[in-house]
Design an enzyme around this catalytic site. Structure first.
Site, mmCIF file in Angstrom:
data_model
loop_
_atom_site.group_PDB
_atom_site.id
_atom_site.type_symbol
_atom_site.label_atom_id
_atom_site.label_comp_id
_atom_site.label_asym_id
_atom_site.label_seq_id
_atom_site.Cartn_x
_atom_site.Cartn_y
_atom_site.Cartn_z
ATOM 1 N N ASN A 9 0.767 -1.169 -0.027
ATOM 2 C CA ASN A 9 -0.029 -0.129 -0.110
ATOM 3 C C ASN A 9 0.921 1.127 0.002
ATOM 4 O O ASN A 9 1.444 1.634 0.912
ATOM 5 C CB ASN A 9 -0.878 0.073 1.147
ATOM 6 C CG ASN A 9 -1.786 1.144 1.442
ATOM 7 O OD1 ASN A 9 -1.820 2.051 0.577
ATOM 8 N ND2 ASN A 9 -2.339 1.520 2.725
ATOM 9 N N LYS A 11 0.090 4.222 -0.170
ATOM 10 C CA LYS A 11 -0.507 5.373 0.293
ATOM 11 C C LYS A 11 -0.162 6.653 -0.543
ATOM 12 O O LYS A 11 -0.218 6.427 -1.700
ATOM 13 C CB LYS A 11 -0.055 5.806 1.719
ATOM 14 C CG LYS A 11 0.101 4.521 2.415
ATOM 15 C CD LYS A 11 0.033 4.669 3.863
ATOM 16 C CE LYS A 11 -0.057 3.342 4.786
ATOM 17 N NZ LYS A 11 0.075 3.649 6.242
ATOM 18 N N GLY A 172 2.393 1.923 10.844
ATOM 19 C CA GLY A 172 3.308 3.158 10.700
ATOM 20 C C GLY A 172 3.976 3.304 11.956
ATOM 21 O O GLY A 172 4.830 4.480 11.919
ATOM 22 N N SER A 212 3.348 -2.338 10.558
ATOM 23 C CA SER A 212 4.800 -2.280 10.760
ATOM 24 C C SER A 212 5.436 -3.847 10.217
ATOM 25 O O SER A 212 6.338 -4.256 10.978
ATOM 26 C CB SER A 212 5.130 -2.115 12.246
ATOM 27 O OG SER A 212 4.698 -0.843 12.603
HETATM 28 C C1 PEP Z 1 -0.869 -0.079 6.121
HETATM 29 O O1 PEP Z 1 -0.896 1.315 6.116
HETATM 30 O O2 PEP Z 1 -1.668 -0.718 5.618
HETATM 31 C C2 PEP Z 1 0.181 -0.732 6.873
HETATM 32 C C3 PEP Z 1 0.145 -1.815 7.300
HETATM 33 O O3 PEP Z 1 1.129 0.402 7.306
HETATM 34 P P1 PEP Z 1 2.874 -0.149 7.859
HETATM 35 O O4 PEP Z 1 3.324 -1.365 7.131
HETATM 36 O O5 PEP Z 1 3.520 1.102 7.398
HETATM 37 O O6 PEP Z 1 2.595 -0.135 9.164
#
Ligand code: PEP
Length: 252
Positions: A9, A11, A172, A212
């Site tokens: 993702n 984003k 995140g 994460s």
């Molecule tokens: C997400 O936003 O779907 C996600 C899992 O972010 P991260 O891996 O950065 O925690």
């Protein structure tokens, strides 16, 4: 055998040039094996990334779709438009959509149905915030999100769904759920699906973990019997980290 999936993702990151570069590298590194890899790009990247994908195990996805089919909804992008750009998947109900854009269960249910009507596979996100976990309400929160978002679907429609369990406190933050916490919730989710749609559908529904996830913890998370892969945010923005997570399946 249910699908193993690693979905990135991106984003609101990457210019078009940066995104196409990343997609080219991922396309080169993806192996034709039993792991399905999905790149969920910003809308404007979709058709360009679609031209780059040549591997059978690499797919394109969007991060959201409109809750209406078409019409006077300035700034929105419909499921039909996403499909026409070459995507096969769409993330629905990401916690950032739920919190920053106030998307609630009934709106997300409409999006899921529009995605399915347009041949897109919804990656339906659910997960509790930290306060809910600390209060011992995490299971009820996830249950409600899944029941309200998905459980009025027909069996045929539900059989196309991918679920992503993403505890919001892990997204995140650098603090991932432990393998035990992930497995516990994934097993509960699969149990809910069993109760509603039966064993066969539940056994075939991919349930991804998100929050994460990185190359150093992916193997431990993915090795759990009910964890079928990951939805990856930050670590999907560099090809080495993202592919490190995809390759984690090789060590299991
Ligand atoms: C997400 O936003 O779907 C996600 C899992 O972010 P991260 O891996 O950065 O925690």
């Amino acid at each position: 055998m249910r699908k193993k999936i690693v979905a990135g993702n991106w984003k609101m990151n990457k210019t078009l040039a940066e995104g196409t570069e990343l997609a080219k590298t991922v396309n080169r590194l993806v192996e034709e094996n039993d792991v399905t890899v999905v790149l969920c790009t910003p809308f404007i990247h979709l058709s360009e990334v679609n031209k780059i994908i040549t591997k059978d195990s690499l797919f394109l996805g969007a991060q959201n779709c409109a809750s209406e089919a078409s019409g006077a909804y300035t700034g929105e992008v419909s499921a039909q438009m996403i499909r026409s750009a070459g995507a096969d998947y769409v993330i629905i109900g990401h916690s950032e959509r739920r919190s920053c854009f106030r998307e609630d269960d009934s709106l997300l249910n409409k999006k899921v149905k529009l995605a399915l009507e347009n041949d897109l596979i919804p990656i339906f996100c659910c997960g509790e915030i930290l306060k809910e976990r600390q209060a011992g309400k995490h299971i009820q929160v996830v249950k409600t999100q899944i029941e309200n978002g998905l459980f009025d679907l027909t069996t045929e429609d539900f059989s196309k769904i991918v679920i992503a369990y993403e505890p919001v406190w892990a997204i995140g933050t650098g603090v991932n759920a432990t393998a035990e916490q992930a497995q516990e919730m994934h097993k509960i989710i699969r149990g809910l699906i069993t109760d509603r749609y039966g064993h066969q559908i539940a056994d075939n529904t991919p349930i991804l973990y998100g929050g994460s996830c990185k190359p150093s913890n992916a193997k431990e998370l993915f090795a759990n019997p009910d964890v079928d892969g990951g939805l990856i945010g930050g670590a999907s923005l560099t090809s080495s980290d993202f592919m490190g997570i995809v390759y984690a399946f090789k060590e299991i």
